[in-house]
Design a protein around this motif. Structure first.
Motif, PDB file in Angstrom:
ATOM      1  N   LYS A  77       0.832  -1.203   0.000  1.00 32.82           N
ATOM      2  CA  LYS A  77       0.000   0.000   0.000  1.00 32.82           C
ATOM      3  C   LYS A  77       0.871   1.259   0.000  1.00 32.82           C
ATOM      4  CE  LYS A  77      -4.059  -1.958   2.331  1.00 32.82           C
ATOM      5  NZ  LYS A  77      -4.947  -1.847   3.532  1.00 32.82           N
ATOM      6  N   PHE A  78       1.968   1.191   0.783  1.00 36.48           N
ATOM      7  CA  PHE A  78       2.856   2.356   0.867  1.00 36.48           C
ATOM      8  C   PHE A  78       3.366   2.733  -0.530  1.00 36.48           C
ATOM      9  CE2 PHE A  78       6.426   4.955   1.880  1.00 36.48           C
ATOM     10  CZ  PHE A  78       6.220   5.460   3.162  1.00 36.48           C
ATOM     11  N   MET A  79       3.910   1.745  -1.233  1.00 38.15           N
ATOM     12  CA  MET A  79       4.462   2.013  -2.567  1.00 38.15           C
ATOM     13  C   MET A  79       3.367   2.404  -3.548  1.00 38.15           C
ATOM     14  SD  MET A  79       7.707   1.889  -3.124  1.00 38.15           S
ATOM     15  CE  MET A  79       9.261   1.278  -2.478  1.00 38.15           C
ATOM     16  N   ASP A  80       2.193   1.764  -3.439  1.00 36.70           N
ATOM     17  CA  ASP A  80       1.102   2.048  -4.373  1.00 36.70           C
ATOM     18  C   ASP A  80       0.607   3.484  -4.218  1.00 36.70           C
ATOM     19  OD1 ASP A  80      -0.897   1.312  -6.337  1.00 36.70           O
ATOM     20  OD2 ASP A  80      -2.338   1.370  -4.683  1.00 36.70           O
ATOM     21  N   ILE A  81       0.396   3.928  -2.967  1.00 33.02           N
ATOM     22  CA  ILE A  81      -0.079   5.297  -2.735  1.00 33.02           C
ATOM     23  C   ILE A  81       0.984   6.306  -3.181  1.00 33.02           C
ATOM     24  CG2 ILE A  81      -0.756   6.970  -0.973  1.00 33.02           C
ATOM     25  CD1 ILE A  81      -1.913   4.592   0.615  1.00 33.02           C
ATOM     26  N   LEU A  82       2.237   6.014  -2.834  1.00 27.79           N
ATOM     27  CA  LEU A  82       3.334   6.903  -3.234  1.00 27.79           C
ATOM     28  C   LEU A  82       3.402   7.029  -4.757  1.00 27.79           C
ATOM     29  CD1 LEU A  82       5.908   8.535  -2.532  1.00 27.79           C
ATOM     30  CD2 LEU A  82       7.163   6.370  -2.584  1.00 27.79           C
ATOM     31  N   ASN A  83       3.260   5.894  -5.451  1.00 25.14           N
ATOM     32  CA  ASN A  83       3.334   5.908  -6.917  1.00 25.14           C
ATOM     33  C   ASN A  83       2.183   6.701  -7.515  1.00 25.14           C
ATOM     34  OD1 ASN A  83       4.252   4.739  -9.643  1.00 25.14           O
ATOM     35  ND2 ASN A  83       2.118   4.056  -9.512  1.00 25.14           N
ATOM     36  N   ARG A  84       0.939   6.470  -7.026  1.00 19.90           N
ATOM     37  CA  ARG A  84      -0.210   7.182  -7.594  1.00 19.90           C
ATOM     38  C   ARG A  84      -0.118   8.681  -7.341  1.00 19.90           C
ATOM     39  NH1 ARG A  84      -4.504   5.740  -4.994  1.00 19.90           N
ATOM     40  NH2 ARG A  84      -3.803   3.978  -3.744  1.00 19.90           N
ATOM     41  N   THR A  85       0.450   9.051  -6.198  1.00 21.04           N
ATOM     42  CA  THR A  85       0.609  10.482  -5.899  1.00 21.04           C
ATOM     43  C   THR A  85       1.564  11.145  -6.888  1.00 21.04           C
ATOM     44  OG1 THR A  85       0.223  10.067  -3.551  1.00 21.04           O
ATOM     45  CG2 THR A  85       1.312  12.144  -4.150  1.00 21.04           C
ATOM     46  N   LEU A  86       2.733  10.513  -7.058  1.00 19.52           N
ATOM     47  CA  LEU A  86       3.712  11.108  -7.978  1.00 19.52           C
ATOM     48  C   LEU A  86       3.262  10.996  -9.429  1.00 19.52           C
ATOM     49  CD1 LEU A  86       7.136   9.997  -6.449  1.00 19.52           C
ATOM     50  CD2 LEU A  86       5.828  12.082  -6.074  1.00 19.52           C
ATOM     51  N   TYR A  87       2.598   9.888  -9.783  1.00 15.53           N
ATOM     52  CA  TYR A  87       2.137   9.707 -11.159  1.00 15.53           C
ATOM     53  C   TYR A  87       1.146  10.810 -11.552  1.00 15.53           C
ATOM     54  CZ  TYR A  87       0.090   7.529 -15.301  1.00 15.53           C
ATOM     55  OH  TYR A  87      -0.353   7.298 -16.580  1.00 15.53           O
ATOM     56  N   GLY A  88       0.247  11.147 -10.613  1.00 18.75           N
ATOM     57  CA  GLY A  88      -0.709  12.217 -10.916  1.00 18.75           C
ATOM     58  C   GLY A  88      -0.025  13.547 -11.167  1.00 18.75           C
ATOM     59  N   ASN A  89       0.967  13.865 -10.317  1.00 20.79           N
ATOM     60  CA  ASN A  89       1.694  15.125 -10.517  1.00 20.79           C
ATOM     61  C   ASN A  89       2.487  15.123 -11.819  1.00 20.79           C
ATOM     62  OD1 ASN A  89       0.784  16.462  -8.304  1.00 20.79           O
ATOM     63  ND2 ASN A  89       2.549  16.014  -7.015  1.00 20.79           N
ATOM     64  N   ILE A  90       3.095  13.972 -12.152  1.00 15.59           N
ATOM     65  CA  ILE A  90       3.870  13.881 -13.406  1.00 15.59           C
ATOM     66  C   ILE A  90       2.971  14.107 -14.614  1.00 15.59           C
ATOM     67  CG2 ILE A  90       5.157  12.276 -14.877  1.00 15.59           C
ATOM     68  CD1 ILE A  90       6.324  11.072 -12.301  1.00 15.59           C
ATOM     69  N   GLN A  91       1.757  13.513 -14.573  1.00 19.61           N
ATOM     70  CA  GLN A  91       0.830  13.726 -15.676  1.00 19.61           C
ATOM     71  C   GLN A  91       0.412  15.185 -15.773  1.00 19.61           C
ATOM     72  OE1 GLN A  91       0.051  11.255 -17.926  1.00 19.61           O
ATOM     73  NE2 GLN A  91       1.666  10.250 -16.759  1.00 19.61           N
ATOM     74  N   ARG A  92       0.185  15.814 -14.629  1.00 18.36           N
ATOM     75  CA  ARG A  92      -0.180  17.242 -14.662  1.00 18.36           C
ATOM     76  C   ARG A  92       0.954  18.076 -15.240  1.00 18.36           C
ATOM     77  NH1 ARG A  92      -2.494  20.051  -9.330  1.00 18.36           N
ATOM     78  NH2 ARG A  92      -4.336  18.903 -10.029  1.00 18.36           N
ATOM     79  N   MET A  93       2.187  17.707 -14.921  1.00 23.29           N
ATOM     80  CA  MET A  93       3.352  18.439 -15.446  1.00 23.29           C
ATOM     81  C   MET A  93       3.617  18.123 -16.919  1.00 23.29           C
ATOM     82  SD  MET A  93       5.820  17.670 -12.169  1.00 23.29           S
ATOM     83  CE  MET A  93       7.321  18.037 -13.069  1.00 23.29           C
ATOM     84  N   ASN A  94       2.880  17.130 -17.463  1.00 25.43           N
ATOM     85  CA  ASN A  94       3.114  16.697 -18.850  1.00 25.43           C
ATOM     86  C   ASN A  94       4.571  16.304 -19.035  1.00 25.43           C
ATOM     87  OD1 ASN A  94       2.394  16.056 -21.484  1.00 25.43           O
ATOM     88  ND2 ASN A  94       2.837  18.125 -22.256  1.00 25.43           N
ATOM     89  N   SER A  95       5.086  15.540 -18.074  1.00 24.43           N
ATOM     90  CA  SER A  95       6.490  15.154 -18.062  1.00 24.43           C
ATOM     91  C   SER A  95       6.622  13.657 -18.321  1.00 24.43           C
ATOM     92  CB  SER A  95       7.127  15.514 -16.716  1.00 24.43           C
ATOM     93  OG  SER A  95       8.447  15.019 -16.636  1.00 24.43           O
ATOM     94  N   SER A  96       7.814  13.238 -18.732  1.00 23.94           N
ATOM     95  CA  SER A  96       8.091  11.813 -18.966  1.00 23.94           C
ATOM     96  C   SER A  96       9.022  11.259 -17.893  1.00 23.94           C
ATOM     97  CB  SER A  96       8.719  11.624 -20.346  1.00 23.94           C
ATOM     98  OG  SER A  96       9.930  12.361 -20.451  1.00 23.94           O
TER      99      SER A  96
END
Length: 1012
Positions: free
Chosen positions: A858-877
């Protein structure tokens, strides 16, 4: 009794004849020797002229292509040393489009192929290091050491030949054939011979001298040999010269021959050197048929000398032995001389005929030019008159410029025609009474557009009641046009005045009118008064360069005046002005003069009205700054145009009028510098090279005293296309050049490139400031020493060294509820986004700890979804590797994917724990829970755990060799009995020792954990 005397006389005659023949043959021998040397020098001079042309063309073709890679070097050095393949391809497509024959462009980051264009078919070359090939290594080391481009080759890239710039040594190579399948895995190499230019890239640190930083790698460009040789003229089958080139890889005379026959260098060739950035090639040339042993008239000279010796000997024999035969000999000689004279006369007649044919061709060509010129002028004038409807003032102004340019060209054509007619006295004059005042007023009005922006007045001071002159009306107008046009050309300010008065002619009873054209211009030195009336002459060479012109006008004017019974004179002083005066006879018959005068006045008024209606828009002439109309109303790009020709200024204005530019004009170099002194700083300067008083080169040199090439780009506009002229302009500080006539699309593209490069540099400075902020934030979030010392069961020591470009290395040590969470991660790439992602990860980890989340999945999953959302907002790869260690009761629970974890037991045994199956890169996908696992590692007293990022193992020395994981394990084992702090120090010192003076390309992080 007479026989002995006769025999003695014949002996003397024979001896005299023999000596005469010897003397003549000796003279012929001397003449032959001198003529042979002259012929050899002439032959070598011709070959040298061809050789010089080929050398200049070859240097130009090579340098033009090598110069293109400088833009790529500058971009990598100052803007984006971590450019991706897509950006690289966009840049290289622009470079390849500039010149034909560019086979491939390669970037070697850290001397390893990191980017290649075209990529399709060559992708197997990525990651290959040419340093593994001795020949390649030597060239690369020489390029880096000398900080200059090295040109290698020619290189054969046909078939299976190894070309490390395109394919690694172990990649299969196949040529495409009609039977080849598309599924074959191969490195496709296009056949042919090519040269390879490599330019070292040194990074530009913030606020430092360009390219003063660490070595980045190389930019390589592969240039097709046949394209270069074709542009140089070496492949011309019709040439009468054979060429050979030696000096492969720039070794000059010591290098091997790679073009032409090697035997040419043993045949006493004409030699020349082709300069390369790293050496030279030696170019040799001989005639196709080889050097001739003799000269064309050698046989005739020898034959003639022999015949002359025999004849002279015989003549002497006759003169001495038989005076009676002298008369016949003289008669024979006279006949021979007459025959020679007849031959010379025939040759002279042929030359005159050829000269006449040349003049007729010139005249016929000029006649043919008049038809399209009349069409251009007529159609433009009809458009001004409203043939297609009412036109705007700006359109009429442009059409007026077309009419003015057409009339200037038409006047030049007329001068050429008249010059040809006058030479053969074939010009017809229609003499009649002509009103001088009216025709002078017409000429002044027609000449008004030539004044342009000059502070110059044209004054007709002729009395309207002056008597008519007996002249050809059209020729008189031509005379006045030439003299008034010259006065305007050579007068910057003041006035041009036309006067007339009666004068007496002492040689006849007829009265004459003297017409004077006086100006306040530059003047003429007295020793040039006669010279200026000769064909194709001006007062001096500098005058021709500064003001232009063919030098025909005054010569034709003089002839036309004299054909009408007058005489032309000049009086002048340097710096004070000139007075040209000519006389014409006063008309004695005034019959029909009034009617003719009314007709001329009517014609004049009509033409004057058309001229005045089509004058340049006064606002356009006086207003120096013109803003273009754009859709968004913004004009933030400032363009400064400097040209002394009003029509050229208008042409450039028209080209730029539909684009987002604010334009300022100047008519000469002095005015341009004065405008810049007021504080005006444009984004780019378009600068004409040939201008009065101060050339474009001089203006460029002055501007460079205030602004560098990166602060203010200068684009030279020139009609000169010689390589030396271009090199001179670039040497004075110009950024680029364009040849006239200028193509609009090329002008806009060159301007955009230069403006973008300047703005990218400014943007780079701004980003450098932001990078410094991120570096500080990165250090601020790292754990403090007091936090590490407070952990009771563990010794923890850490080290982090950011690279010059901010990376995304992350580590943290957080203590909570008798547990310790240790994290280490590495964000892909460098720069601002990587640094931000690292800070986000640190914040998210602390937030989850505060939320009491202990389940690793759960720790890794929540951490990943948090950063993934920000990366998508930044339109970054971007994404990151991340490993988390949870420590409690001498046991570590490891989860997440990162570099291997090094575990050294107390007895020195090494365990390397692979984390590939324990997680998935963070931020790469929205769901990673199924990939997360956990591994438990028990610890005993004295065990050492080392965490690190790839900046440690991939650190390079000056030879490009990486530090590696094996060395890291060895240094840990060697010091594992020491404290965590000393183990950390040993690792850091060993890595720095290995790197030496090499640049740090990636963040380096190491965390040492030791069980107490």
């Amino acid at each position: 009794m007479f026989k002995p005397s006769l025999r003695l006389n014949n002996t003397k005659a024979a001896f005299a004849a023999f000596l005469t023949g010897i003397a003549i043959l000796a003279t012929v021998g001397w003449v032959e020797h001198a003529e042979r040397e002259r012929f050899e020098q002439q032959s070598r001079a011709k070959v040298l002229a061809r050789l010089s042309t080929v050398r200049a063309n070859l240097e130009k073709a090579l340098n033009q292509r090598l110069f293109l890679s400088r833009g790529l070097v500058a971009y990598v050095s100052t803007v984006n040393p971590d450019l991706d393949q897509e950006t690289f391809e966009r840049l290289t497509q622009v470079i390849v489009a500039q010149q034909s024959g560019i086979r491939s462009i390669v970037l070697y980051k850290d001397n390893t192929v990191s980017h290649i264009y075209p990529l399709v078919g060559n992708d197997a070359a990525l990651g290959f290091s040419p340093m593994s090939i001795p020949e390649e290594r030597e060239a690369i080391e020489r390029a880096v050491q000398n900080r200059q481009t090295v040109v290698a080759g020619p290189v054969n890239i046909v078939g299976l030949t190894q070309i490390s710039d395109v394919c690694p040594a172990d990649a299969p190579r196949l040529q495409m054939t009609p039977d080849s399948t598309q599924n074959q895995q191969s490195c496709l190499v296009e056949g042919g011979i090519a040269f390879i230019g490599r330019t070292p890239i040194f990074l530009t640190p913030p606020n430092e001298v360009p390219e003063s930083g660490a070595y980045w790698g190389l930019a390589g460009i592969i240039i097709d040999q046949n394209t270069l040789f074709k542009e140089a003229g070496l492949l011309d089958k019709n040439t009468d010269v054979k060429y050979a080139i030696r000096g492969k890889d720039g070794l000059g005379a010591d290098g091997e021959v790679f073009f032409g026959e090697s035997q040419i260098f043993q045949q006493n060739p004409v030699l020349s050197s082709i300069t390369l950035p790293n050496g030279s090639w030696q170019l040799a040339a001989i005639p196709q048929t080889g050097w001739l042993d003799g000269f064309p008239l050698l046989v005739w000279l020898r034959l003639g000398g022999s015949v002359t010796a025999v004849l002279a000997g015989g003549l002497v024999f006759v003169l001495v032995s038989a005076p009676a035969r002298l008369k016949k000999a003289v008669e024979r000689a006279t006949i021979a001389l007459r025959e020679r004279e007849e031959d010379l006369e025939r040759a002279n007649t042929d030359l005159k005929h050829l000269d006449q044919l040349k003049d007729e061709f010139l005249a016929n060509t000029s006649h043919e030019l008049r038809t399209p010129l009349n069409g251009i002028i007529g159609i433009a004038e009809s458009l001004i008159d409203g043939a297609t409807g009412q036109l705007s003032d700006l359109t009429q102004s442009n059409l007026a410029m077309i009419v003015s340019s057409g009339r200037r060209l038409s006047s030049l054509v007329n001068d050429v025609l008249d010059f040809s007619k006058i030479r053969y006295s074939n010009i017809d004059l229609q003499l009649k009474p002509v009103d001088l005042y009216t025709i002078t007023d017409l000429v002044i009005t027609l000449s008004q557009p030539l004044v342009g922006k000059k502070n110059l007045q044209l004054i007709n001071s002729i009395n309207p009641e002056s008597p008519a002159v007996q002249a050809d009306e059209n020729r008189l107008q031509q005379i006045l046009h030439n003299l008034v046009g010259n006065a305007i050309k050579f007068t910057a300010a003041g006035q041009v005045e036309i006067l007339a008065k009666k004068v007496d002619n002492l040689e006849s009873d007829q009265e004459f009118l003297k017409i004077v054209i006086a100006d306040t211009g530059i003047g003429i030195s007295e020793d040039k008064f006669e010279q200026i009336f000769e064909s194709f002459e001006q007062a001096s060479g500098t005058t021709a360069r500064e003001y232009g012109g063919t030098g025909l006008g005054l010569a034709i004017t003089k002839q036309l005046v004299e054909l009408q019974g007058g005489k032309i004179e000049v009086f002048s002083r340097l710096g004070e002005g000139s007075q040209f005066s000519f006389t014409l006879p006063i008309a004695t018959e005034n019959v029909g003069l009034q009617a003719a005068k009314k007709s001329l006045i009517s014609l004049f008024e009509l033409r004057k009205e058309k001229i005045l209606n089509s004058q340049l828009n006064p606002e356009l002439k006086s207003e120096p700054v013109i803003s273009s109309n754009t859709e968004n109303g913004k004009n933030d790009i400032l363009v400064f145009i400097v040209d002394d020709e009003p029509i050229n200024l208008q042409v450039l204005m028209n080209m730029l009028s539909l684009h987002d530019y604010t334009i300022t004009q100047a008519s000469d170099g002095e005015e341009a510098l004065a405008i810049l002194e007021t504080g005006y700083k444009p984004d780019i300067i378009l600068l004409d090279v040939m201008m009065p008083k101060m050339t474009g080169y001089e203006v460029t040199q002055k501007i460079r005293e205030r602004f560098t090439t990166t602060e203010l780009p200068i684009l030279l506009l020139t009609a000169k296309t010689q390589v030396q002229d271009i090199v001179t302009g670039l040497g004075f500080g110009a950024n680029d050049y364009l040849n006239k006539p200028i193509a609009k699309d090329e002008l806009l593209a060159r301007m955009k490139t230069q403006i973008n490069m300047c703005r990218l540099r400014a943007e780079n400075i701004r980003l450098s400031a932001e990078v410094e902020v991120i570096k500080k934030l990165q250090k601020m979030v790292l754990p403090k020493d007091v936090e590490l010392e407070s952990i009771q069961d563990l010794e923890i020591a850490s080290f982090i060294q950011p690279a010059d470009e901010v990376g995304g290395d992350y580590y943290d040590v957080l203590q909570y509820d008798n547990q310790v969470k240790i994290g280490i991660g590495d964000v892909t790439g460098h720069g601002l986004e990587s640094g931000l992602l690292m800070i986000m990860a640190q914040t998210a980890v602390r937030t989850l700890i505060e939320s009491l989340e202990t389940d690793p999945i759960k720790f890794m999953d929540i951490l990943n979804r948090t950063l993934y959302g920000n990366i998508q907002r930044m339109n970054s790869s971007k994404n990151m590797t991340l490993a988390l260690l949870d420590y409690a009761d001498k046991s570590i629970k490891l989860s997440g994917q990162h570099e291997e974890v090094i575990l050294v037991r107390a007895d020195g045994e090494v365990e390397r724990i692979d984390t590939v199956d324990l997680g998935f890169p963070i931020g790469l996908d929205g769901e990673i829970a199924e990939f997360v696992a956990q591994q438990t590692i028990p610890l005993s007293s004295g065990d050492v755990v080392v965490l690190y990022t790839d900046g440690i193992t991939e650190a390079e020395n000056l030879e490009g060799d990486q530090y590696g994981l094996e060395r890291l394990c060895e240094i840990i084992v060697k010091n594992h009995r020491q404290s965590a702090e000393k183990i950390k120090q040993a690792i850091v010192e060993e890595v720095w020792r290995y790197i030496g003076q090499q640049k740090v390309f990636d963040d380096m992080t190491v965390v040492v954990i030791k069980q107490k």
